[in-house]
Design a protein around this motif. Sequence first.
Motif, short mmCIF file in Angstrom:
data_model
loop_
_atom_site.label_atom_id
_atom_site.label_comp_id
_atom_site.label_asym_id
_atom_site.label_seq_id
_atom_site.Cartn_x
_atom_site.Cartn_y
_atom_site.Cartn_z
N ILE A 68 11.39 -12.71 -15.05
CA ILE A 68 10.22 -11.90 -15.43
C ILE A 68 10.01 -10.70 -14.49
CG2 ILE A 68 7.69 -11.92 -15.67
CD1 ILE A 68 7.93 -14.70 -16.94
N PRO A 69 10.05 -10.89 -13.15
CA PRO A 69 9.83 -9.71 -12.29
C PRO A 69 10.82 -8.58 -12.59
CG PRO A 69 9.86 -11.73 -10.97
CD PRO A 69 10.24 -12.13 -12.35
N ALA A 70 12.11 -8.94 -12.80
CA ALA A 70 13.12 -7.91 -13.11
C ALA A 70 12.78 -7.24 -14.44
CB ALA A 70 14.50 -8.53 -13.16
N GLY A 71 12.37 -8.05 -15.42
CA GLY A 71 12.03 -7.52 -16.74
C GLY A 71 10.86 -6.54 -16.65
N LEU A 72 9.84 -6.92 -15.85
CA LEU A 72 8.66 -6.05 -15.74
C LEU A 72 9.03 -4.72 -15.05
CD1 LEU A 72 5.87 -8.61 -14.75
CD2 LEU A 72 6.18 -7.44 -16.95
N LEU A 73 9.95 -4.80 -14.07
CA LEU A 73 10.36 -3.57 -13.38
C LEU A 73 11.16 -2.67 -14.32
CD1 LEU A 73 11.25 -4.94 -9.82
CD2 LEU A 73 9.24 -3.62 -10.49
N ILE A 74 12.02 -3.28 -15.13
CA ILE A 74 12.82 -2.49 -16.08
C ILE A 74 11.87 -1.83 -17.10
CG2 ILE A 74 14.54 -2.62 -17.94
CD1 ILE A 74 15.89 -4.88 -16.25
N ARG A 75 10.89 -2.62 -17.56
CA ARG A 75 9.91 -2.08 -18.52
C ARG A 75 9.15 -0.92 -17.88
NH1 ARG A 75 4.62 -3.09 -18.84
NH2 ARG A 75 3.56 -2.70 -20.82
N GLY A 76 8.72 -1.12 -16.62
CA GLY A 76 7.99 -0.06 -15.92
C GLY A 76 8.82 1.20 -15.79
N ALA A 77 10.13 1.01 -15.52
CA ALA A 77 11.01 2.18 -15.37
C ALA A 77 11.15 2.91 -16.71
CB ALA A 77 12.37 1.73 -14.85
N ILE A 78 11.24 2.14 -17.79
CA ILE A 78 11.44 2.76 -19.12
C ILE A 78 10.20 3.53 -19.56
CG2 ILE A 78 11.81 2.25 -21.58
CD1 ILE A 78 13.64 -0.10 -20.61
N ILE A 79 9.03 2.94 -19.36
CA ILE A 79 7.81 3.61 -19.84
C ILE A 79 7.20 4.51 -18.76
CG2 ILE A 79 7.30 1.78 -21.54
CD1 ILE A 79 5.05 0.83 -19.67
N GLY A 80 7.88 4.64 -17.61
CA GLY A 80 7.41 5.53 -16.55
C GLY A 80 6.13 5.05 -15.89
N ASP A 81 6.09 3.74 -15.63
CA ASP A 81 4.88 3.16 -15.04
C ASP A 81 5.15 2.59 -13.64
OD1 ASP A 81 2.26 2.25 -14.88
OD2 ASP A 81 2.69 0.36 -15.89
N LEU A 82 5.88 3.37 -12.82
CA LEU A 82 6.21 2.87 -11.48
C LEU A 82 5.57 3.74 -10.39
CD1 LEU A 82 10.02 1.93 -11.86
CD2 LEU A 82 8.05 0.42 -12.05
N GLY A 83 4.47 4.40 -10.73
CA GLY A 83 3.75 5.19 -9.73
C GLY A 83 4.42 6.52 -9.44
N SER A 84 3.93 7.19 -8.38
CA SER A 84 4.40 8.54 -8.09
C SER A 84 5.78 8.54 -7.42
CB SER A 84 3.39 9.27 -7.20
OG SER A 84 3.21 8.50 -6.03
N ASN A 85 6.16 7.41 -6.81
CA ASN A 85 7.48 7.33 -6.16
C ASN A 85 8.20 6.07 -6.66
OD1 ASN A 85 9.67 7.11 -4.44
ND2 ASN A 85 8.53 7.79 -2.63
N PRO A 86 8.85 6.20 -7.85
CA PRO A 86 9.46 5.02 -8.47
C PRO A 86 10.50 4.33 -7.58
CG PRO A 86 9.42 6.85 -10.01
CD PRO A 86 8.99 7.40 -8.69
N THR A 87 11.28 5.12 -6.83
CA THR A 87 12.32 4.49 -5.98
C THR A 87 11.66 3.58 -4.95
OG1 THR A 87 13.78 6.37 -6.28
CG2 THR A 87 14.21 4.99 -4.38
#
Length: 213
Positions: free
Chosen positions: A20-39
């Motif tokens: 689940i954590p990996a899935g949520l991070l992939i989802r966040g990356a796809i929809i651009g929901d990883l904050g101002s500094n995704p890396t």
Amino acid sequence: MDSILNSKWTKMVLFLVCLIPAGLLIRGAIIGDLGSNPTQFLEHATGDWVLRFLALTLAITPLRKLLKLPQLIRYRRMLGLFAFFYAFCHFSIYLGLDQMLDFHGVWADVMKRRYITAGFTGFVMMIPLAVTSTAGWIRRMGGKRWQILHRAIYISAVAGVVHYYWLVKSGVHIPLEYAGVMAVLLGWRAVAWATDPKRRIAALAPKTRPELS
Ligand code: HEM
């Protein structure tokens, strides 16, 4: 309880939960929901999950002994491999997104920045454990030698906590919380080893020497 812990479905559900954590991070990356500094977001999130999975893996032995649930051992390998999986993702994000595959830069970082040295040590120590995690390797190496090698997880756990403690600029309370958890998990083993009746009997037994003829 026995049937739940022995069921292959429980193992499968746990496997999916660990993803689940990996899935949520992939989802966040796809929809651009990883904050101002995704890396940085990805580095932090995966780093946290490495420590959580290391702690869960180390918790299996004390829990199975204290709760008298030997079947918990069925889950230890999977949790350990997930710790490695998140460490691999963590390192790959650093290498690919942070350092843009600049291997010289990474090596310079490992040599120069002490928190990277500690993290790298923790990660490198996990590689032989992941490689030898199969039943075939246990057979080939023999249980005793395999067990000794797999104690390297203690080094990874300590190195991971030191890495986190050294990288935070302020607010060391979270790394210290992880340090407390690891200290309990490793301390329990130290006490169990020191008070193991089998070891004490062996230490007290008179050394038998071959008779001289
Ligand atoms: C056992 C192995 C490792 C563990 C347990 C670990 C754990 C962590 C943790 C907990 C964080 C901070 C998370 C947060 O702030 O919430 C972190 C951040 C970080 N880690 Fe690791 N790590 C490991 C290996 C590595 C390796 C091999 C590298 C690179 C060579 C690395 C590079 C980084 C970087 C660049 C950050 C972000 C630092 C910043 O704040 O800018 N880590 N790691």
